[in-house]
Design an enzyme around this catalytic site. Structure first.
Site, PDB file in Angstrom:
ATOM      1  N   CYS A  12      -6.425   0.222  -3.690  1.00 27.38           N
ATOM      2  CA  CYS A  12      -7.090   1.483  -3.992  1.00 27.38           C
ATOM      3  C   CYS A  12      -6.847   2.548  -2.955  1.00 27.38           C
ATOM      4  O   CYS A  12      -6.279   2.299  -1.905  1.00 27.38           O
ATOM      5  CB  CYS A  12      -8.599   1.271  -4.055  1.00 27.38           C
ATOM      6  SG  CYS A  12      -9.068  -0.035  -5.151  1.00 27.38           S
ATOM      7  N   GLY A  38      -3.939   4.251  -7.070  1.00 24.90           N
ATOM      8  CA  GLY A  38      -4.775   3.715  -8.135  1.00 24.90           C
ATOM      9  C   GLY A  38      -4.900   4.689  -9.277  1.00 24.90           C
ATOM     10  O   GLY A  38      -5.213   5.860  -9.058  1.00 24.90           O
ATOM     11  N   ASN A 112     -11.431  -0.517  -0.269  1.00 27.26           N
ATOM     12  CA  ASN A 112     -10.015  -0.766  -0.527  1.00 27.26           C
ATOM     13  C   ASN A 112      -9.667  -2.076   0.151  1.00 27.26           C
ATOM     14  O   ASN A 112      -9.808  -2.198   1.366  1.00 27.26           O
ATOM     15  CB  ASN A 112      -9.170   0.376   0.047  1.00 27.26           C
ATOM     16  CG  ASN A 112      -7.672   0.100  -0.052  1.00 27.26           C
ATOM     17  OD1 ASN A 112      -7.227  -0.606  -0.955  1.00 27.26           O
ATOM     18  ND2 ASN A 112      -6.904   0.637   0.852  1.00 27.26           N
ATOM     19  N   GLY A 113      -9.212  -3.060  -0.633  1.00 24.14           N
ATOM     20  CA  GLY A 113      -8.856  -4.356  -0.055  1.00 24.14           C
ATOM     21  C   GLY A 113      -9.345  -5.482  -0.940  1.00 24.14           C
ATOM     22  O   GLY A 113      -9.833  -5.252  -2.051  1.00 24.14           O
ATOM     23  N   TYR A 252       6.425  -0.162   0.119  1.00 23.04           N
ATOM     24  CA  TYR A 252       6.294   0.356  -1.238  1.00 23.04           C
ATOM     25  C   TYR A 252       5.085   1.255  -1.469  1.00 23.04           C
ATOM     26  O   TYR A 252       5.176   2.279  -2.152  1.00 23.04           O
ATOM     27  CB  TYR A 252       6.214  -0.823  -2.236  1.00 23.04           C
ATOM     28  CG  TYR A 252       5.708  -0.396  -3.580  1.00 23.04           C
ATOM     29  CD1 TYR A 252       6.554   0.258  -4.475  1.00 23.04           C
ATOM     30  CD2 TYR A 252       4.378  -0.598  -3.947  1.00 23.04           C
ATOM     31  CE1 TYR A 252       6.083   0.704  -5.692  1.00 23.04           C
ATOM     32  CE2 TYR A 252       3.905  -0.160  -5.167  1.00 23.04           C
ATOM     33  CZ  TYR A 252       4.754   0.492  -6.043  1.00 23.04           C
ATOM     34  OH  TYR A 252       4.294   0.939  -7.231  1.00 23.04           O
TER      35      TYR A 252
HETATM   36  P1  AMP Z   1       9.378  -6.027 -10.754  1.00 22.22           P
HETATM   37  O1  AMP Z   1       9.919  -5.244 -11.897  1.00 22.22           O
HETATM   38  O2  AMP Z   1       8.220  -6.890 -11.145  1.00 22.22           O
HETATM   39  O3  AMP Z   1      10.430  -6.771  -9.985  1.00 22.22           O
HETATM   40  O4  AMP Z   1       8.732  -4.983  -9.765  1.00 22.22           O
HETATM   41  C1  AMP Z   1       9.523  -4.361  -8.791  1.00 22.22           C
HETATM   42  C2  AMP Z   1       9.250  -2.894  -8.770  1.00 22.22           C
HETATM   43  O5  AMP Z   1       7.830  -2.675  -8.631  1.00 22.22           O
HETATM   44  C3  AMP Z   1       9.935  -2.255  -7.593  1.00 22.22           C
HETATM   45  O6  AMP Z   1      10.703  -1.171  -8.085  1.00 22.22           O
HETATM   46  C4  AMP Z   1       8.833  -1.804  -6.666  1.00 22.22           C
HETATM   47  O7  AMP Z   1       9.044  -0.450  -6.265  1.00 22.22           O
HETATM   48  C5  AMP Z   1       7.556  -1.922  -7.463  1.00 22.22           C
HETATM   49  N1  AMP Z   1       6.475  -2.660  -6.758  1.00 22.22           N
HETATM   50  C6  AMP Z   1       6.564  -3.472  -5.703  1.00 22.22           C
HETATM   51  N2  AMP Z   1       5.354  -3.947  -5.342  1.00 22.22           N
HETATM   52  C7  AMP Z   1       4.461  -3.411  -6.189  1.00 22.22           C
HETATM   53  C8  AMP Z   1       3.031  -3.486  -6.327  1.00 22.22           C
HETATM   54  N3  AMP Z   1       2.288  -4.234  -5.521  1.00 22.22           N
HETATM   55  N4  AMP Z   1       2.465  -2.775  -7.323  1.00 22.22           N
HETATM   56  C9  AMP Z   1       3.204  -2.031  -8.159  1.00 22.22           C
HETATM   57  N5  AMP Z   1       4.536  -1.929  -8.074  1.00 22.22           N
HETATM   58  C10 AMP Z   1       5.174  -2.592  -7.107  1.00 22.22           C
END
Ligand code: AMP
Length: 500
Positions: A12, A38, A112-113, A252
């Protein structure tokens, strides 16, 4: 099949302000710049110094709050929250801040957490008469504050904070003070700024730029920062700290224009890209990045590899994040709607495509397909973080080893699954060195790298048994993991050039 490890994630953004004639509007603007943290729900609790009022709802901030709604919350101080829920918990009851009323006063609470002992706390509290209204971890803190039995709110808060474990950045608002508290590991970022005579607190410093505030200091692990009409006061509720800020914030999650512990996010990602080029160079014609979070790393890679950086992929900004779609089919459809390849840039070329991370592999499989459909001769995937093999229990939505492609397949198998001509990841030491040392006084620099190493900087409490069970079933002898603070481990490999 591995055991599913589920947790109630609270990934969040939080914002608070004390002593501003337009506190509620400022909170709205601050939250707006934290919307990337979020998108499922938003809320604000404010005070005029006499009473507390709040409003929260499901949806994006701009859909939740109209001018009229904000006007009803007018006051001199406020806290706000934007929530990123995992599927199944998207109900209004879990949207924050929560507002509690007691005979002795009221308080608003935003979190947040993710707590690691929320389940057992809940059992204990319920067994002794507490009634919960939500499925969120956050409510437990309110019960603990109420039960602490001291005269002053601050003392009750100190007692309560010593009973919760895991990742937490809390904002609390009473009629006379705003409190910001951080867990002993400081997993989530939380910073303080100043705006004329007002103090602001936010998950990320980009919110300060939006409201015109200047950065003052970070909230440190184990601290409670109290802000009231007498100014800013720093208290500690525990000396037993071990800084381990989340590396995924740098990789990220956070916005490129934010600084976390003095390290700019764009600059850290660019260094990751540069290191990746050194570790995993490949001959190619052009480098491109997956918009938006990978652009910084792609620029760094191109610069270090001496290759042109081009916009080979375009993002449709009006499609919600694919990651949070509840089913694989919807996620794939989401990626199709969200990204397009630029034929003029990639046709007939050997393309290096950079992503910040691979979680399930959905995004990258689709991107390699898009680039090839657009005529790319070769597609070389370079990932600006190491393979994600372990779940996060401190507030990032990576919950189960089942979902993590790198926990279940080798790099060569992943390459085949996503259809790339080559695939390489950044090393753990390359990542840590590129980010820098958020806490230079600590031998490991104060970064949490547990997604990649399995070394969790705390005991996992409620999750420990599930985790061990899943690891047993995974049958992967190459994996080592521990729940003990690894302060004394040899960390000389992490910061080869001394970090920053
Ligand atoms: P995936 O398609 O499941 O491999 O997700 C990878 C993509 O999701 C990458 O392009 C990342 O930028 C993004 N990503 C990485 N970690 C997260 C996260 N915790 N929540 C949302 N998106 C993420």
């Amino acid at each position: 099949m591995l055991n599913e490890i589920k947790s109630l994630n609270e990934e969040c953004g939080i914002f608070g302000i004390w002593n501003h004639p337009k506190a509620t509007e400022m909170t709205y603007y601050g939250l707006h710049s934290l919307q990337h943290r979020g998108q499922e729900g938003a809320g604000i609790v404010s005070t005029d110094g006499e009473t507390l009022k709040g409003y929260r709802h499901l949806g994006l901030l701009a859909d939740v709050f109209s001018t009229e709604k904000l006007a009803k919350l007018a006051g001199k101080a406020a806290i706000g929250h934007v929530r990123y829920a995992t599927s199944g918990q998207k109900d209004l009851a879990n949207v924050q801040p929560f507002l509690f009323h007691f005979q002795t006063g009221s308080f608003g609470l935003a979190h947040n957490g993710n707590l690691t002992n929320a389940k057992s706390l809940r059992h204990e509290l319920e067994d002794t008469g507490a009634i919960f209204q939500t499925t969120s971890d956050t409510e437990a803190l309110a019960h603990l504050i109420k039960r602490a039995g001291k005269d002053q709110f601050l003392d009750n808060l100190k007692v309560a904070l010593n009973q919760v474990h895991g990742g937490f950045a809390y904002l609390l608002l009473t009629e006379d003070s705003l409190y910001a508290a951080l867990d002993p590991n400081g997993f989530r970022p939380l910073a303080i700024g100043q705006l004329n005579g007002a103090y602001v607190v936010a998950s990320e410093t980009c919110a300060f730029d939006t409201v015109g505030a200047t950065f003052v200091q970070d909230v440190e692990p184990g601290q409670i920062v109290q802000i009231n009409d007498q100014g800013l006061h720093i208290h500690t509720y525990t000396e037993d700290i071990r800084p381990s800020i989340c590396s995924m914030e740098y990789i990220y999650f956070a916005r490129p224009d934010s600084n976390i512990k003095g390290i700019n996010i764009h600059a850290a990602r660019k260094r990751c890209g540069k290191t990746l080029a050194k570790e995993a160079y490949v001959e190619a014609d052009v480098v491109t990045g997956v918009p938006d979070s990978s652009i910084s790393a792609a620029i760094g890679y191109a610069e270090a590899a001496g290759l042109p950086y081009e916009l080979g992929l375009i993002k449709n900004r009006y499609v919600a994040r694919t990651f949070i779609q509840p089913s694989q089919e919807l996620r794939e459809q989401g990626v199709r709607m969200k990204l397009s390849a630029v034929r003029g840039v990639v046709a007939g070329k050997k393309v290096v495509v950079i992503d910040d991370s691979i979680v399930r592999g959905t995004t990258m499989r689709r991107i390699v397909g898009l680039l090839k459909e657009a005529g790319a001769k070769e597609v070389h995937v370079r990932v600006a973080s190491p393979p994600l093999k372990f779940p996060c229990y401190y507030g990032i939505d990576i919950r189960s080893r089942d979902e993590l492609i790198a926990a279940n397949y080798s790099i060569e198998e992943i390459r085949q699954l996503i259809g790339a001509d080559s695939l390489e990841f950044l090393s753990v030491s390359g990542l840590a060195e590129s980010i820098g040392q958020p806490y230079p006084d600590y031998p490991d620099g104060g970064l949490c790298l547990s997604y990649f190493t399995g070394d969790y900087p705390t005991p996992l409490y409620d999750y420990e048994e599930e985790f061990l069970e899943a690891m047993k079933e995974s049958n992967d002898p190459s994996l080592t993991y521990s729940f003990e603070p690894n302060l004394l481990k040899d960390t000389s490999q992490l910061f080869i050039n001394g970090g920053k």
